[in-house]
Design an enzyme around this catalytic site. Structure first.
Site, PDB file in Angstrom:
ATOM      1  CB  SER A   1      -0.890  -0.149   1.466  1.00 42.89           C
ATOM      2  OG  SER A   1      -1.505   1.197   1.674  1.00 42.89           O
TER       3      SER A   1
ATOM      4  CE1 TYR B   1      -5.070  -1.585   4.254  1.00 47.43           C
ATOM      5  CE2 TYR B   1      -3.913   0.494   3.587  1.00 47.43           C
ATOM      6  CZ  TYR B   1      -4.553  -0.628   3.376  1.00 47.43           C
ATOM      7  OH  TYR B   1      -4.561  -0.991   1.850  1.00 47.43           O
TER       8      TYR B   1
HETATM    9  P1  NAP Z   1     -11.780  -5.055  -1.378  1.00 44.56           P
HETATM   10  O1  NAP Z   1     -12.571  -4.563  -2.283  1.00 44.56           O
HETATM   11  O2  NAP Z   1     -12.341  -4.878   0.048  1.00 44.56           O
HETATM   12  O3  NAP Z   1     -11.559  -6.526  -1.335  1.00 44.56           O
HETATM   13  C1  NAP Z   1     -10.839  -7.167  -0.443  1.00 44.56           C
HETATM   14  C2  NAP Z   1     -11.102  -8.887  -0.490  1.00 44.56           C
HETATM   15  O4  NAP Z   1     -10.511  -9.675   0.653  1.00 44.56           O
HETATM   16  C3  NAP Z   1     -12.665  -9.162  -0.415  1.00 44.56           C
HETATM   17  O5  NAP Z   1     -12.873 -10.021  -1.282  1.00 44.56           O
HETATM   18  C4  NAP Z   1     -12.756  -9.696   1.198  1.00 44.56           C
HETATM   19  O6  NAP Z   1     -13.650 -10.570   1.132  1.00 44.56           O
HETATM   20  C5  NAP Z   1     -11.357 -10.458   1.214  1.00 44.56           C
HETATM   21  N1  NAP Z   1     -10.877 -10.639   2.565  1.00 44.56           N
HETATM   22  C6  NAP Z   1     -11.141  -9.901   3.666  1.00 44.56           C
HETATM   23  N2  NAP Z   1     -10.779 -10.598   4.956  1.00 44.56           N
HETATM   24  C7  NAP Z   1     -10.479 -11.900   4.536  1.00 44.56           C
HETATM   25  C8  NAP Z   1     -10.488 -13.015   5.195  1.00 44.56           C
HETATM   26  N3  NAP Z   1     -10.126 -13.016   6.436  1.00 44.56           N
HETATM   27  N4  NAP Z   1     -10.099 -14.202   4.458  1.00 44.56           N
HETATM   28  C9  NAP Z   1     -10.485 -14.163   2.998  1.00 44.56           C
HETATM   29  N5  NAP Z   1     -10.833 -13.165   2.200  1.00 44.56           N
HETATM   30  C10 NAP Z   1     -10.762 -11.905   2.979  1.00 44.56           C
HETATM   31  O7  NAP Z   1     -10.184  -4.440  -1.345  1.00 44.56           O
HETATM   32  P2  NAP Z   1      -9.458  -3.984  -2.588  1.00 44.56           P
HETATM   33  O8  NAP Z   1      -9.484  -2.574  -2.654  1.00 44.56           O
HETATM   34  O9  NAP Z   1      -9.714  -4.652  -3.775  1.00 44.56           O
HETATM   35  O10 NAP Z   1      -7.755  -4.552  -1.704  1.00 44.56           O
HETATM   36  C11 NAP Z   1      -7.395  -5.830  -2.108  1.00 44.56           C
HETATM   37  C12 NAP Z   1      -6.172  -5.433  -1.558  1.00 44.56           C
HETATM   38  O11 NAP Z   1      -5.245  -4.160  -1.766  1.00 44.56           O
HETATM   39  C13 NAP Z   1      -5.934  -5.312   0.016  1.00 44.56           C
HETATM   40  O12 NAP Z   1      -5.175  -6.031   0.463  1.00 44.56           O
HETATM   41  C14 NAP Z   1      -5.762  -3.789   0.240  1.00 44.56           C
HETATM   42  O13 NAP Z   1      -5.410  -3.388   1.529  1.00 44.56           O
HETATM   43  C15 NAP Z   1      -4.992  -3.709  -0.847  1.00 44.56           C
HETATM   44  N6  NAP Z   1      -4.826  -2.203  -1.397  1.00 44.56           N
HETATM   45  C16 NAP Z   1      -6.066  -1.566  -1.877  1.00 44.56           C
HETATM   46  C17 NAP Z   1      -6.105  -0.247  -2.271  1.00 44.56           C
HETATM   47  C18 NAP Z   1      -7.254   0.594  -2.704  1.00 44.56           C
HETATM   48  O14 NAP Z   1      -7.067   1.737  -2.979  1.00 44.56           O
HETATM   49  N7  NAP Z   1      -8.081  -0.256  -3.072  1.00 44.56           N
HETATM   50  C19 NAP Z   1      -4.729   0.423  -2.132  1.00 44.56           C
HETATM   51  C20 NAP Z   1      -3.571  -0.260  -1.724  1.00 44.56           C
HETATM   52  C21 NAP Z   1      -3.648  -1.469  -1.166  1.00 44.56           C
HETATM   53  P3  NAP Z   1     -15.237 -10.139   1.835  1.00 44.56           P
HETATM   54  O15 NAP Z   1     -15.683  -9.195   0.595  1.00 44.56           O
HETATM   55  O16 NAP Z   1     -15.736 -11.617   1.906  1.00 44.56           O
HETATM   56  O17 NAP Z   1     -14.943  -9.502   2.999  1.00 44.56           O
HETATM   57  C1  GCO Z   2      -7.177   5.196   3.335  1.00 39.76           C
HETATM   58  C2  GCO Z   2      -7.305   4.208   2.144  1.00 39.76           C
HETATM   59  C3  GCO Z   2      -5.815   3.558   1.780  1.00 39.76           C
HETATM   60  C4  GCO Z   2      -5.962   2.883   0.377  1.00 39.76           C
HETATM   61  C5  GCO Z   2      -4.328   2.309   0.054  1.00 39.76           C
HETATM   62  C6  GCO Z   2      -3.486   3.288  -0.473  1.00 39.76           C
HETATM   63  O1  GCO Z   2      -8.030   4.964   3.855  1.00 39.76           O
HETATM   64  O2  GCO Z   2      -5.979   5.884   3.176  1.00 39.76           O
HETATM   65  O3  GCO Z   2      -8.171   3.139   2.167  1.00 39.76           O
HETATM   66  O4  GCO Z   2      -5.037   3.156   2.821  1.00 39.76           O
HETATM   67  O5  GCO Z   2      -6.753   1.678   0.364  1.00 39.76           O
HETATM   68  O6  GCO Z   2      -3.892   1.170   0.660  1.00 39.76           O
HETATM   69  O7  GCO Z   2      -2.283   2.656  -0.815  1.00 39.76           O
END
Ligand code: NAP
Ligand code: GCO
Length: 264
Positions: A145, A158
């Protein structure tokens, strides 16, 4: 000519990949030739994911498994090895966030985030590495992240977890590089998924959410990322094209980490 980005014949497990970033990465892997396996915590999300993969012409296999449960993970990996084969590529994507000011956050809430975002990648990697060693190669991609590098209000747990995940990446690369395992990370910028939807919700008067406007001003690309922006970087880190890349965190952030932000 051989294609060094091909994933033909590879088996990829992407955690939490029913939708969002995990889904986009799994779809890109399938397009590059990999067999896709994913898990989610609830049957209804696995079913939803299976329907989406099918609609995209991908023959994926889905498992119900909580990535924080070491025993359940062990059983899932054994079942995948029996039903599909040894995993070549593991993507630790499943993650949660809790946006709570630190002094209002309970220790239990803090631990829950650390459990999913940091302990689970350890549990998953530990379950996959022995078979990768026997097979002679393996790729582990940890979804990090911006918060692997930066802090901000309300995301202490986080940021602690994602900073820790960066260091776990370094350690796996150090400890298993000799066994031809490459462990790298992807650091997505602000990506439009359900996880960030509350930060983009329009105001009652129809104007942009202040955080939404802030991210646009802070991103040289001038926009939020889409899950598909992570497809190419993920395929690169999963493929033979990155065989001498180990412990690299590839930030896919439209330039956020380079920029102080646009003056209001
Ligand atoms: P999301 O839309 O919330 O999807 C996360 C997925 O993880 C969901 O399918 C969720 O399932 C699953 N999950 C959560 N807890 C779990 C567990 N204990 N066991 C199995 N599955 C689990 O998130 P996303 O935005 O696609 O993010 C995916 C990854 O990228 C995460 O690690 C997040 O921190 C990272 N990330 C996201 C962003 C962003 O801007 N979106 C940026 C940087 C990093 P349920 O729906 O069933 O809870
Ligand atoms: C927040 C965001 C983030 C992003 C992401 C950034 O509340 O600042 O959810 O932390 O999801 O991980 O890279």
């Amino acid at each position: 000519m051989s294609n060094m980005f091909s994933l033909e014949g590879k088996i990829a497990l992407v955690t939490g990949a029913s939708y969002g970033i995990g889904y986009a990465i799994a779809k890109a892997f399938a397009e590059a030739g990999a067999t896709i396996v994913f898990n989610d915590i609830k049957q209804e999300f696995v079913d939803k994911g299976l329907a989406s993969y099918k609609a995209d012409g991908i023959n994926a296999r889905g498992y119900v498994c909580d990535v924080t449960d070491e025993e359940a993970v062990g059983k899932m990996i054994a079942q995948i090895e029996e039903e599909v084969g040894v995993i070549d590529i593991l993507v630790n994507n499943a993650g949660i966030i809790k946006r709570i000011p630190m002094c209002e956050m309970s220790a239990a809430e803090f631990r829950q985030v650390i459990d999913v975002d940091l302990n689970a990648p350890f549990i998953m990697a530990k379950a996959c590495i022995p078979s990768m060693i026997k097979k002679g190669h393996g790729k582990i991609i940890n979804i990090c992240s911006m918060m692997s590098e930066l802090g901000r209000e309300t995301v202490s747990a986080y940021a602690a977890a994602k900073g820790g995940l960066k260091m776990l990446t370094k350690n796996i690369a150090s400890e298993y590089g000799e066994q031809n395992i490459q462990c790298n990370g992807i650091g997505p910028g602000y990506i439009a998924t359900p996880q960030t939807a509350p930060l983009r919700e329009p105001q009652a008067d129809g104007s942009r959410h202040p955080f939404d406007a802030f991210i646009i001003a802070k991103t040289p690309a001038g926009r939020w990322g889409n899950p598909e922006d992570l497809s190419g970087p993920a395929v690169f880190l999963a493929s033979d094209a990155s065989n001498f890349v180990n412990d690299h965190i590839l930030y896919v952030d439209g330039g956020i980490l380079a920029y102080i932000g646009k003056q209001p």
